[in-house]
Motif scaffolding. Structure first.
Motif, short mmCIF file in Angstrom:
data_model
loop_
_atom_site.label_atom_id
_atom_site.label_comp_id
_atom_site.label_asym_id
_atom_site.label_seq_id
_atom_site.Cartn_x
_atom_site.Cartn_y
_atom_site.Cartn_z
N ILE A 292 0.82 -1.18 -0.12
CA ILE A 292 -0.08 -0.06 0.01
C ILE A 292 0.81 1.22 0.09
CG2 ILE A 292 -0.12 0.06 2.71
CD1 ILE A 292 -3.11 0.99 -0.10
N THR A 367 9.55 7.49 8.04
CA THR A 367 9.55 6.11 8.34
C THR A 367 8.22 5.43 8.61
OG1 THR A 367 10.15 4.62 10.08
CG2 THR A 367 10.13 7.00 10.71
N VAL A 368 7.96 4.18 8.07
CA VAL A 368 6.66 3.73 8.03
C VAL A 368 6.83 2.04 8.05
CG1 VAL A 368 6.78 3.61 5.38
CG2 VAL A 368 4.60 3.69 6.49
N ASN A 394 5.14 7.63 10.14
CA ASN A 394 3.65 7.33 9.54
C ASN A 394 3.27 6.17 9.83
OD1 ASN A 394 4.93 8.66 6.30
ND2 ASN A 394 4.62 9.78 8.02
N TRP A 395 2.17 6.39 11.12
CA TRP A 395 1.50 4.98 11.31
C TRP A 395 0.27 4.86 10.36
CZ3 TRP A 395 -3.62 4.37 12.73
CH2 TRP A 395 -3.91 3.15 12.91
N GLN A 397 -2.17 1.74 7.76
CA GLN A 397 -2.51 0.43 7.29
C GLN A 397 -3.07 0.36 5.74
OE1 GLN A 397 -5.44 -0.17 10.52
NE2 GLN A 397 -4.06 -1.73 11.34
N THR A 398 -2.93 -0.81 5.27
CA THR A 398 -3.39 -1.10 3.99
C THR A 398 -4.78 -0.78 3.92
OG1 THR A 398 -1.94 -3.17 3.56
CG2 THR A 398 -3.82 -2.95 2.31
N GLU A 399 -5.33 -1.03 5.13
CA GLU A 399 -6.78 -0.69 5.17
C GLU A 399 -7.25 0.92 5.52
OE1 GLU A 399 -5.15 -2.95 6.98
OE2 GLU A 399 -6.17 -4.86 7.18
N THR A 481 -8.13 -1.62 14.65
CA THR A 481 -7.02 -1.37 13.86
C THR A 481 -5.94 -2.64 13.90
OG1 THR A 481 -5.48 -0.52 15.59
CG2 THR A 481 -6.74 1.14 14.08
N ILE A 495 2.64 3.72 18.78
CA ILE A 495 2.09 2.58 18.40
C ILE A 495 2.93 1.33 19.11
CG2 ILE A 495 1.48 0.86 16.29
CD1 ILE A 495 0.08 3.86 16.81
N GLY A 507 8.59 -5.31 7.98
CA GLY A 507 7.33 -4.17 7.45
C GLY A 507 6.33 -5.11 6.90
C1 WT7 Z 1 0.62 -2.40 10.17
C2 WT7 Z 1 -0.01 -2.22 8.98
C3 WT7 Z 1 1.49 1.59 6.38
C4 WT7 Z 1 1.93 0.81 5.23
C5 WT7 Z 1 2.85 -0.11 5.45
C6 WT7 Z 1 2.28 -1.15 6.44
C7 WT7 Z 1 2.21 -1.53 11.42
C8 WT7 Z 1 2.73 0.48 10.02
C9 WT7 Z 1 3.80 1.78 11.58
C10 WT7 Z 1 4.42 2.81 12.14
C11 WT7 Z 1 4.62 1.47 14.21
C12 WT7 Z 1 3.36 0.60 12.20
C13 WT7 Z 1 1.20 -1.64 12.33
C14 WT7 Z 1 -0.26 -1.59 11.34
N1 WT7 Z 1 2.73 -0.20 11.34
N2 WT7 Z 1 3.39 1.67 10.16
N3 WT7 Z 1 4.76 3.96 11.62
N4 WT7 Z 1 4.69 2.62 13.65
N5 WT7 Z 1 3.69 0.47 13.42
O1 WT7 Z 1 1.01 -1.62 6.07
O2 WT7 Z 1 1.23 -3.94 5.81
O3 WT7 Z 1 -0.94 -2.86 6.13
O4 WT7 Z 1 0.65 -3.15 7.91
O5 WT7 Z 1 1.97 -2.14 10.33
O6 WT7 Z 1 1.03 -2.69 13.20
O7 WT7 Z 1 -1.52 -2.36 11.84
P1 WT7 Z 1 0.45 -2.91 6.44
#
Ligand code: WT7
Length: 629
Positions: A292, A367-368, A394-395, A397-399, A481, A495, A507
């Motif tokens: 995403i 950072t993400v 950046n926190w 999610q795909t959703e 979430t 988080i 990641g």
């Molecule tokens: C999950 C979502 C957002 C795009 C990449 C991942 C974790 C994501 C952070 C952050 C702490 C994070 C969470 C989340 N997460 N960004 N900045 N700090 N945790 O997307 O594969 O949909 O995963 O990634 O746990 O629920 P995703």
């Protein structure tokens, strides 16, 4: 649309929550709509049913091209940096990209692809990946990008679930020193995918492929003689823009559905604000478009803002650990976004790889993907940013489609390991297990979101009930979430990580059940239990406890065979780091596997296993501990 101070952020935030419809309709008015909306927002989280800009029609690519071309026709939209630094890079101006998108869009139409058809894109990080995505959006076909590291089995699951009519791939790819024959994987996957009428192949490496007449088509033949203008399909704001598969706590990945209008408004707004993009800046996000982050912050968010987006085919350590910083220097990158796992792996190589490059162009570091540990945060801040660049964590999610909790530009307060504050329009809450909102500060709880934002997922493809059960049923009236979070005395969020059976490896998201299902496919295996445990580079790593049919005589050979099975079922990205052969798994009397205990063992925390007396057979734990240490 742009927020320029922390004071202003606070005001805008209050307004956005007090009157979300006014707030988002103001933002949306900056875009080209073919027809204006009748209603900004209609929603309930019970079904769930969420509709943004209902009644409006739009095409996201008109807001990338027609909107930006008059001013930016000769500006670079994409700068593509190849895996091999000796190979020539490619730049595409907005005009050039538009023509290529249109040509390919017309090519897709010529083979019968039309609005609503699903197109699976399984390509390396080459410009054609962005072109294919945008061409689908141009004609209203629904793209489903699958990361080109997934196996044939994972690919065919995703193709079948979406009933894709077309697959777009390449002969092969180079990633670092590795080569992968993508076409062979696609051929294998398509053995069980009757919905697929055609495969388009882009000749990336000039390899010979097994070419099937009447099915396979070369990219260059598809675009041959096609006009370089293609009208934009008029899409309903709530028509599907794309599907992206992601893992959850159940075995089968879900197709997260995003729609046209809201996703466009939200990705554009968040990109502009979080990265404070200015018109001559060079922006680079190192993610792969298979995830995403690449959809929202390599393609859509930046291009909607007429940004120059760098797209990198390779990996951070090829040919050596200075590659990222060489690229930053080469293009004078101003905003840079990467994942903590990449930072930790580069940190381990030492500062010499950073010192030779001029990184003075950098203004903002992002950072993400996973929580960033303090050590990596400081290295990023001090060694890469020379103490001058804010880190926006950046926190999302795909959703969620776009960034939710983060620092903004260079003006919001920084606190290592804390993501920061919610963006305008985002109402996070921390809940107790009893579904009570925790009002105080300096607390921890389950992170939920109280009201919809424009890029929230609308459904899970082909199974709306699954969407309701996964995200809207645990905590009635909230979007759940799956993360736990902490809020400090100033209202800043940190988080903590997943509280469900989801593991985040470098990641990338995997469900424990998904990996167990894969391991159980191995003929030696009776059952298995998978947990995550902390890993210095990957963040988390996978630990598998495996019960086999007979006593395993040679654990090395059995492990190798299980790893092969996981590679075949999911792909190398999901390989367990540790496999422990045990005679039984710890279970409750009702037969539920006690993962909590296995997690403690995997973490090496055997002093805190808790009460094991209620287990069906407490001796199992003693045996596992004995074998593990
Ligand atoms: C999950 C979502 C957002 C795009 C990449 C991942 C974790 C994501 C952070 C952050 C702490 C994070 C969470 C989340 N997460 N960004 N900045 N700090 N945790 O997307 O594969 O949909 O995963 O990634 O746990 O629920 P995703």
């Amino acid at each position: 649309m742009r927020i320029t101070s922390f004071e202003q952020y606070k005001e805008v935030y209050q307004e956005s929550i007090a009157n979300p419809e006014n707030f988002w309709s103001d933002i949306a008015s900056h875009f080209i709509w073919k027809k204006k909306w009748d209603k900004v927002l209609e929603w309930n989280f019970d079904e769930p049913k969420i509709e943004w800009f209902k009644g409006a029609t739009v095409n996201i690519t008109e807001n990338i091209f027609e909107k930006n071309l008059p001013q930016y026709e000769n500006k670079n939209a994409i700068i593509w940096e190849p895996n091999d630094p000796k190979q020539k890079n490619i730049t595409l101006t907005y005009k050039e990209l538009f023509e290529k998108v249109c040509q390919f869009a017309n090519g897709l139409k010529s083979i019968g692809i039309k609005k609503g058809d699903r197109v699976c894109i399984y390509l390396p990080m080459i410009p054609e990946l962005a072109i294919a995505v945008l061409a689908c959006a141009r004609i209203g076909a629904i793209h489903s990008v699958v990361f080109a590291g997934f196996s044939a089995n994972s690919l065919s699951d995703r193709i079948q679930d979406a009933e894709a009519k077309l697959v777009i791939t390449a002969d092969g790819l180079n990633r670092g020193a590795k080569e992968v024959s993508l076409k062979t994987i696609v051929d294998e996957a398509l053995k069980i995918c009757p919905s697929v009428k055609y495969t388009i192949i882009f000749p990336c490496l000039a390899w010979e492929v097994n070419f099937k007449e009447n099915h396979d088509l070369w990219w260059n033949d598809v675009i041959k003689n096609q006009n370089n203008y293609c009208p934009a399909e008029e899409m309903d704001s709530e028509d599907i823009l794309f599907i992206l598969y992601t893992s959850g706590s159940t075995g089968k990945p879900k197709g997260v559905v995003h729609t046209c209008g809201g996703y466009m408004v939200y990705t554009a707004y968040t990109f502009l604000n979080v990265y404070q993009y200015e018109k001559d800046d060079i922006y680079w996000c190192t993610a792969d478009i298979g995830w995403i982050t690449g959809h929202s912050y390599i393609i859509y968010g930046p291009l909607l803002n007429a940004a120059t987006s760098v797209m990198f085919e390779g990996v951070p350590t090829f040919p050596d650990a200075s590659r990222f910083w060489q690229i930053v220097d080469k293009y004078k990158v101003n905003q840079f976004l990467t994942a903590p796992t990449a930072l930790r792996s580069l940190m381990a190589y030492g500062e010499d790889y950073v010192k030779k490059q001029d990184l003075s162009s950098l203004k903002i570091l992002g950072t993400v993907g996973e929580p960033i540990n303090a050590e990596a945060w400081h290295w990023y801040h001090d060694v890469i940013g020379k103490g001058k660049c804010p880190i926006v964590d950046n926190w999302w999610q795909t959703e969620t489609g776009g960034i939710m909790i983060t620092g903004i530009g260079s003006f919001s307060p920084l606190k290592p390991t804390f993501a920061g504050y919610p963006l305008p329009g985002i109402e996070p809450v921390l809940l107790t297990p009893e579904v009570k909102e925790i009002q105080e500060h300096d607390v921890e709880g389950y992170l939920c979101i109280k009201s919809p934002w424009p890029a929230i997922l609308r459904s899970t493809y082909g199974d709306h009930e699954r969407c309701r059960l996964t995200y809207f049923s645990h905590y009635n009236g909230y979007y759940f979430t799956g993360d736990g979070a902490k809020r400090d005395e100033n209202g800043m969020y940190r988080i903590i990580g997943r509280i469900d059976d989801v593991i985040n490896v470098s990641g990338h998201r995997f469900g424990t059940a998904e990996i167990e299902n894969a391991i159980n496919e191995n003929e030696l295996v009776i059952e298995s239990a998978v947990v995550g445990y902390p890993h210095p580079i990957k963040g988390q790593s996978i630990y598998a406890f495996v019960v086999c049919e007979h006593d395993v005589l040679d654990e090395f050979i059995a492990s190798k065979s299980i790893l092969e099975t996981v590679t075949k079922e999911i792909g190398k990205i999901a390989l367990p780091e540790k496999i422990l052969f045990v005679s039984a798994l710890p279970k409750t009397r009702s037969g539920k596997i006690m993962r909590r205990i296995l997690r403690k063992i995997a973490e090496g925390d055997i002093a805190n296993l808790g009460d094991t007396s209620t287990l069906l057979d407490p001796a199992v734990v003693t045996e596992i501990v004995g074998k593990a240490f």
